[in-house]
Enzyme design. Structure first.
Site: not given
Length: 125
Positions: A7, A11, A56, A60, A74
């Site tokens: 993966h 974030r 993924e 947070n 990218h």
């Protein structure tokens, strides 16, 4: 030793906005989600049809915008019909570049931005 990619993690500031983008604009499906409230983060794993590689999205809790810096490039996704996909993304109001191509190779890609400003290269499959 056999290895394969599992993966890529990015974030995100707003998990629901990012999920909508990746599902609606690019056809991802949420494969699974793992919540860690004691550690204040959630992981959402996305896949494309017929592909076991995962993206993924790490959320947070309460984190503001991320500074992408100058090291990130990218991720790339190939599509069967580049022109049709480009027109659909433009009509949907996503931030996209014009169709591009390297000298002598014709039009073969463009970029779309996700809600956090990450670039996704859309390439002719």
């Amino acid at each position: 030793m056999a290895s394969k990619m599992a993966h890529t993690c990015i974030r995100v500031q707003d998990l629901e906005a990012s999920l909508r983008f990746y599902q609606e604009a690019l056809g991802f499906k949420e494969a699974r989600r793992r919540d860690f409230p004691d550690h204040q983060f959630t992981l959402a794993y996305l896949t494309l049809p017929d592909d076991d590689y995962e993206l993924e999205l790490t959320y947070n809790y309460g984190h503001g915008p991320y500074h992408l810096g100058d090291g990130y490039g990218h991720i790339a996704i190939s599509v069967d019909n580049l022109e049709e996909t480009h027109a659909k993304h433009k009509a949907s109001g996503y931030q996209v570049t014009d169709l591009k191509g390297l000298s002598g190779h014709g039009l073969s890609y463009y970029f779309i931005l996700d809600p956090d400003g990450y670039k996704i290269e859309i390439i002719r499959g």
